[in-house]
Design a protein around this motif. Structure first.
Motif, PDB file in Angstrom:
ATOM      1  N   PHE A  90      -8.871  -2.942  -3.978  1.00 16.99           N
ATOM      2  CA  PHE A  90      -7.811  -1.906  -5.521  1.00 16.99           C
ATOM      3  C   PHE A  90      -8.026  -0.512  -4.690  1.00 16.99           C
ATOM      4  O   PHE A  90      -8.966   0.088  -3.992  1.00 16.99           O
ATOM      5  N   VAL A  91      -6.694   0.003  -4.668  1.00 13.53           N
ATOM      6  CA  VAL A  91      -6.431   1.010  -4.269  1.00 13.53           C
ATOM      7  C   VAL A  91      -5.484   2.085  -5.203  1.00 13.53           C
ATOM      8  O   VAL A  91      -4.685   2.121  -6.208  1.00 13.53           O
ATOM      9  N   LEU A  92      -6.236   3.517  -5.444  1.00 17.74           N
ATOM     10  CA  LEU A  92      -6.178   4.315  -6.368  1.00 17.74           C
ATOM     11  C   LEU A  92      -5.054   5.998  -5.461  1.00 17.74           C
ATOM     12  O   LEU A  92      -5.604   5.855  -4.447  1.00 17.74           O
ATOM     13  N   GLY A  93      -4.411   6.366  -5.940  1.00 14.44           N
ATOM     14  CA  GLY A  93      -3.947   7.221  -5.692  1.00 14.44           C
ATOM     15  C   GLY A  93      -3.490   8.511  -6.346  1.00 14.44           C
ATOM     16  O   GLY A  93      -3.387   7.550  -7.106  1.00 14.44           O
ATOM     17  N   GLN A  94      -2.541   9.083  -5.707  1.00 16.80           N
ATOM     18  CA  GLN A  94      -1.456  10.219  -7.204  1.00 16.80           C
ATOM     19  C   GLN A  94      -0.157  10.277  -5.985  1.00 16.80           C
ATOM     20  O   GLN A  94      -0.320  10.148  -4.813  1.00 16.80           O
ATOM     21  N   LYS A  95       0.614  11.320  -6.969  1.00 13.59           N
ATOM     22  CA  LYS A  95       1.244  11.595  -6.055  1.00 13.59           C
ATOM     23  C   LYS A  95       1.319  13.425  -5.671  1.00 13.59           C
ATOM     24  O   LYS A  95       0.879  13.954  -7.206  1.00 13.59           O
ATOM     25  N   ASN A  96       0.876  13.868  -4.381  1.00 14.99           N
ATOM     26  CA  ASN A  96      -0.277  14.894  -4.228  1.00 14.99           C
ATOM     27  C   ASN A  96       1.010  15.965  -4.812  1.00 14.99           C
ATOM     28  O   ASN A  96       1.835  16.225  -4.737  1.00 14.99           O
ATOM     29  N   THR A  97      -0.344  17.322  -4.378  1.00 18.03           N
ATOM     30  CA  THR A  97       0.371  18.253  -4.194  1.00 18.03           C
ATOM     31  C   THR A  97       1.361  18.829  -3.214  1.00 18.03           C
ATOM     32  O   THR A  97       2.600  19.827  -3.438  1.00 18.03           O
ATOM     33  N   PHE A  98       1.779  18.081  -2.320  1.00 14.55           N
ATOM     34  CA  PHE A  98       2.980  17.810  -1.435  1.00 14.55           C
ATOM     35  C   PHE A  98       3.879  16.840  -1.507  1.00 14.55           C
ATOM     36  O   PHE A  98       4.662  16.461  -0.964  1.00 14.55           O
ATOM     37  N   ASN A  99       4.000  16.358  -2.554  1.00 16.32           N
ATOM     38  CA  ASN A  99       5.053  15.796  -3.360  1.00 16.32           C
ATOM     39  C   ASN A  99       5.333  14.099  -2.777  1.00 16.32           C
ATOM     40  O   ASN A  99       5.645  13.305  -2.819  1.00 16.32           O
ATOM     41  N   ILE A 100       3.866  13.257  -2.201  1.00 12.51           N
ATOM     42  CA  ILE A 100       3.123  12.623  -1.380  1.00 12.51           C
ATOM     43  C   ILE A 100       2.799  11.809  -2.543  1.00 12.51           C
ATOM     44  O   ILE A 100       1.785  11.519  -2.652  1.00 12.51           O
ATOM     45  N   ASN A 101       3.411  10.273  -2.380  1.00 15.24           N
ATOM     46  CA  ASN A 101       3.180   8.989  -3.195  1.00 15.24           C
ATOM     47  C   ASN A 101       1.969   8.348  -2.439  1.00 15.24           C
ATOM     48  O   ASN A 101       1.882   7.380  -1.435  1.00 15.24           O
ATOM     49  N   GLU A 102       0.126   9.262  -2.328  1.00 12.70           N
ATOM     50  CA  GLU A 102      -0.765   8.501  -1.767  1.00 12.70           C
ATOM     51  C   GLU A 102      -0.856   7.224  -1.480  1.00 12.70           C
ATOM     52  O   GLU A 102      -1.244   6.030  -0.717  1.00 12.70           O
ATOM     53  N   ALA A 121      -4.774  -4.699  -4.441  1.00 10.82           N
ATOM     54  CA  ALA A 121      -4.018  -4.312  -5.918  1.00 10.82           C
ATOM     55  C   ALA A 121      -4.378  -2.567  -6.155  1.00 10.82           C
ATOM     56  O   ALA A 121      -4.854  -2.182  -4.791  1.00 10.82           O
ATOM     57  N   PHE A 122      -3.451  -2.093  -6.758  1.00 14.52           N
ATOM     58  CA  PHE A 122      -3.310  -0.214  -6.420  1.00 14.52           C
ATOM     59  C   PHE A 122      -2.465  -0.012  -7.764  1.00 14.52           C
ATOM     60  O   PHE A 122      -2.084  -0.553  -8.853  1.00 14.52           O
ATOM     61  N   GLN A 123      -2.466   1.014  -7.981  1.00 14.24           N
ATOM     62  CA  GLN A 123      -2.291   1.647  -9.276  1.00 14.24           C
ATOM     63  C   GLN A 123      -1.922   3.801  -8.890  1.00 14.24           C
ATOM     64  O   GLN A 123      -3.266   3.805  -8.506  1.00 14.24           O
ATOM     65  N   ASN A 133     -10.496   4.208 -13.923  1.00 18.41           N
ATOM     66  CA  ASN A 133      -9.369   3.485 -13.559  1.00 18.41           C
ATOM     67  C   ASN A 133      -9.836   2.288 -13.095  1.00 18.41           C
ATOM     68  O   ASN A 133      -9.873   0.686 -13.104  1.00 18.41           O
ATOM     69  N   THR A 134     -11.106   2.354 -12.228  1.00 14.65           N
ATOM     70  CA  THR A 134     -11.492   1.291 -11.664  1.00 14.65           C
ATOM     71  C   THR A 134     -12.211   0.557 -12.542  1.00 14.65           C
ATOM     72  O   THR A 134     -12.060  -1.117 -12.442  1.00 14.65           O
ATOM     73  N   LYS A 135     -12.959   1.113 -13.303  1.00 13.85           N
ATOM     74  CA  LYS A 135     -13.684  -0.244 -14.575  1.00 13.85           C
ATOM     75  C   LYS A 135     -12.992  -0.520 -15.403  1.00 13.85           C
ATOM     76  O   LYS A 135     -13.178  -1.573 -15.152  1.00 13.85           O
TER      77      LYS A 135
END
Length: 197
Positions: A90-102, A121-123, A133-135
């Motif tokens: 299960f992958v969790l990430g965000q669009k970070n301060t460098f505008n990269i979609n982790e 799975a990812f979100q 979100n993991t829960k």
């Protein structure tokens, strides 16, 4: 008539500061031994089978090349998955301060390692929402346990973080050791979060 000689008993001085110093030394020794023990036992932490292996971004990606620390974390997670330690990644990430979609970056990296996409799975999620979100993902699948790869010095911090939403007995941390740079502050950080859990 001869006088009986009186026996004079000299009262022993009770040296409070001497005993206090000894007590402090003993307490400091106990503290140091416990500090070392708490950090040392991480090396022998058991990683039982779990429902998912959680992989998260580190918010430090400044290009589309995976950072060394994140790559090491992902590879450790993939190694555990290849040992059938979990049912899904299960992958969790965000669009970070460098505008990269982790999230996209990590899932692409995992797919390139010949992991079937059905096993991933990812979100997208903010860092603060990782436990929530993991829960939710676990509940949707009627699961309850996770394996998470962490820096050695963040071992208990991550247990504390995810135990906001997940029972701490179902959180298993695989620690990656990154050298001696953070050894002093890291030992105390582990000690602090050990008691906070």
């Amino acid at each position: 008539m001869t006088r009986k000689k009186r026996k004079y008993t000299r009262k022993k001085k009770y040296n409070f500061w001497l005993y206090f110093k000894k007590l402090v030394k003993i307490l400091v020794l106990i503290f140091i031994l416990h500090l070392v023990y708490i950090n040392w036992k991480i090396f022998f932490a058991d990683i039982p089978d779990a429902d998912i292996i959680l992989v998260t971004g580190d918010n430090k990606q400044n290009s589309k090349n995976i950072s060394k620390n994140l790559e090491k974390k992902i590879n450790t997670s993939l190694s555990l998955f290849s040992q059938n330690k979990a049912k899904k990644i299960f992958v969790l990430g965000q669009k970070n301060t460098f505008n990269i979609n982790e999230t996209s970056l990590i899932t692409q990296y995992i797919s390139d390692k010949d992991i079937w996409q059905g096993n991933i799975a990812f979100q997208n999620s903010s860092t603060e929402s990782y436990p929530k979100n993991t829960k939710l993902f676990l509940q949707e699948n009627e699961w309850n346990s996770i394996i998470y790869t962490s820096n050695f010095w963040d071992y208990y911090k991550n247990i504390n973080f995810y135990s906001q939403k997940i029972n701490k007995n179902y959180i298993h941390i695989q620690a990656n050791y990154h050298g001696l740079l953070d050894i002093f502050t890291g030992m105390f950080k582990n000690y602090y979060y050990f008691w906070k859990i």
